[in-house]
Write a protein that holds these residues in place. Structure first.
Motif, PDB file in Angstrom:
ATOM      1  N   ILE A   1       0.841  -1.196   0.000  1.00 46.03           N
ATOM      2  CA  ILE A   1       0.000   0.000   0.000  1.00 46.03           C
ATOM      3  C   ILE A   1       0.878   1.249   0.000  1.00 46.03           C
ATOM      4  O   ILE A   1       0.637   2.190  -0.762  1.00 46.03           O
ATOM      5  CB  ILE A   1      -0.961   0.009   1.202  1.00 46.03           C
ATOM      6  N   SER A   2       1.897   1.252   0.839  1.00 47.16           N
ATOM      7  CA  SER A   2       2.800   2.409   0.906  1.00 47.16           C
ATOM      8  C   SER A   2       3.504   2.638  -0.419  1.00 47.16           C
ATOM      9  O   SER A   2       3.625   3.778  -0.882  1.00 47.16           O
ATOM     10  CB  SER A   2       3.841   2.219   2.009  1.00 47.16           C
ATOM     11  N   ASP A   3       3.969   1.562  -1.049  1.00 48.14           N
ATOM     12  CA  ASP A   3       4.669   1.683  -2.328  1.00 48.14           C
ATOM     13  C   ASP A   3       3.747   2.181  -3.442  1.00 48.14           C
ATOM     14  O   ASP A   3       4.147   2.970  -4.282  1.00 48.14           O
ATOM     15  CB  ASP A   3       5.276   0.337  -2.749  1.00 48.14           C
ATOM     16  N   ILE A   4       2.516   1.716  -3.453  1.00 43.61           N
ATOM     17  CA  ILE A   4       1.584   2.082  -4.514  1.00 43.61           C
ATOM     18  C   ILE A   4       0.995   3.472  -4.289  1.00 43.61           C
ATOM     19  O   ILE A   4       0.937   4.289  -5.195  1.00 43.61           O
ATOM     20  CB  ILE A   4       0.443   1.043  -4.617  1.00 43.61           C
ATOM     21  N   TYR A   5       0.541   3.758  -3.081  1.00 41.77           N
ATOM     22  CA  TYR A   5      -0.264   4.946  -2.838  1.00 41.77           C
ATOM     23  C   TYR A   5       0.412   6.054  -2.042  1.00 41.77           C
ATOM     24  O   TYR A   5      -0.008   7.194  -2.105  1.00 41.77           O
ATOM     25  CB  TYR A   5      -1.558   4.568  -2.111  1.00 41.77           C
ATOM     26  N   ASN A   6       1.381   5.711  -1.208  1.00 39.10           N
ATOM     27  CA  ASN A   6       2.021   6.696  -0.346  1.00 39.10           C
ATOM     28  C   ASN A   6       0.975   7.444   0.497  1.00 39.10           C
ATOM     29  O   ASN A   6       0.956   8.673   0.562  1.00 39.10           O
ATOM     30  CB  ASN A   6       2.863   7.682  -1.166  1.00 39.10           C
ATOM     31  N   LEU A   7       0.081   6.688   1.113  1.00 39.10           N
ATOM     32  CA  LEU A   7      -0.967   7.239   1.968  1.00 39.10           C
ATOM     33  C   LEU A   7      -0.791   6.724   3.389  1.00 39.10           C
ATOM     34  O   LEU A   7      -0.231   5.650   3.599  1.00 39.10           O
ATOM     35  CB  LEU A   7      -2.351   6.814   1.458  1.00 39.10           C
ATOM     36  N   PRO A   8      -1.299   7.461   4.376  1.00 35.94           N
ATOM     37  CA  PRO A   8      -1.214   6.987   5.756  1.00 35.94           C
ATOM     38  C   PRO A   8      -1.985   5.683   5.952  1.00 35.94           C
ATOM     39  O   PRO A   8      -2.998   5.452   5.292  1.00 35.94           O
ATOM     40  CB  PRO A   8      -1.848   8.105   6.577  1.00 35.94           C
ATOM     41  N   ILE A   9      -1.495   4.871   6.861  1.00 40.36           N
ATOM     42  CA  ILE A   9      -2.130   3.596   7.193  1.00 40.36           C
ATOM     43  C   ILE A   9      -2.417   3.593   8.688  1.00 40.36           C
ATOM     44  O   ILE A   9      -1.541   3.892   9.488  1.00 40.36           O
ATOM     45  CB  ILE A   9      -1.217   2.403   6.838  1.00 40.36           C
ATOM     46  N   GLU A  10      -3.654   3.264   9.027  1.00 46.69           N
ATOM     47  CA  GLU A  10      -4.041   3.110  10.426  1.00 46.69           C
ATOM     48  C   GLU A  10      -4.460   1.661  10.618  1.00 46.69           C
ATOM     49  O   GLU A  10      -5.157   1.101   9.775  1.00 46.69           O
ATOM     50  CB  GLU A  10      -5.206   4.048  10.757  1.00 46.69           C
ATOM     51  N   VAL A  11      -4.019   1.057  11.698  1.00 47.73           N
ATOM     52  CA  VAL A  11      -4.410  -0.320  12.014  1.00 47.73           C
ATOM     53  C   VAL A  11      -5.298  -0.265  13.250  1.00 47.73           C
ATOM     54  O   VAL A  11      -4.970   0.410  14.233  1.00 47.73           O
ATOM     55  CB  VAL A  11      -3.173  -1.214  12.268  1.00 47.73           C
TER      56      VAL A  11
END
Length: 161
Positions: A94-104
């Protein structure tokens, strides 16, 4: 159905029932719109709206990872991803494709849900429990998908097979 004028958060499920009511404007008026797994908006805006603030992903679903990869040029892009448990490989993709924050989501909460349900909670239930902790007003729509139901279609955007 009584609905607020402008909800704080709308959780938009993929169930067939959402296609019966034109809720798109209400959904898009919310401060935060959360969509799940392999959702669709294009062509369904009158019923489901088009706004996407949070893309909630169940990284254990086999169809979610390829779907996320295919959506690189999806518009509008979410502002962040919400994952239901840590999956380092999926998070890197996800980080590589979108460069968006991730919340778990809180893993203790997920564990408690699993214990109470004696199994894995659905994506919708997990997100609902997560957002209930905020104390904000939540509207849920499109949550009539039954886990394990084999008769297609299971969501508003699937075609009869």
């Amino acid at each position: 159905m009584s609905t607020p004028e402008r909800p704080d958060i709308v959780l938009v499920g993929n169930g067939l029932g959402i296609g019966r009511s034109p809720l798109g404007s209400l959904i898009d008026s919310a401060e935060t719109v959360v969509r799940f797994n392999c959702y669709e908006t294009e062509g369904y805006e009158e019923h489901v709206g088009s706004k996407v603030d949070v893309w909630a992903c169940n990284c254990e679903r086999r169809d979610t990872v390829p779907f996320v990869r295919r959506q690189k040029n999806r518009h509008p892009l979410p502002k962040k991803f919400l994952l239901f448990w840590h999956d380092a490989k999926f998070e890197r993709e996800i980080s590589d494709i979108y460069n968006l924050p991730i919340e778990v989501v809180n893993q203790r909460m997920v564990g408690q849900l699993k214990k109470e349900l004696r199994g894995n909670p659905t994506s919708g239930l997990t997100a609902l429990a997560h957002y209930m902790q905020t104390g904000r007003q939540i509207l849920i729509v499109g949550f009539d998908v039954m886990r394990g139901v084999a008769c297609p279609p299971r969501s508003y955007f699937e075609k009869e097979k």
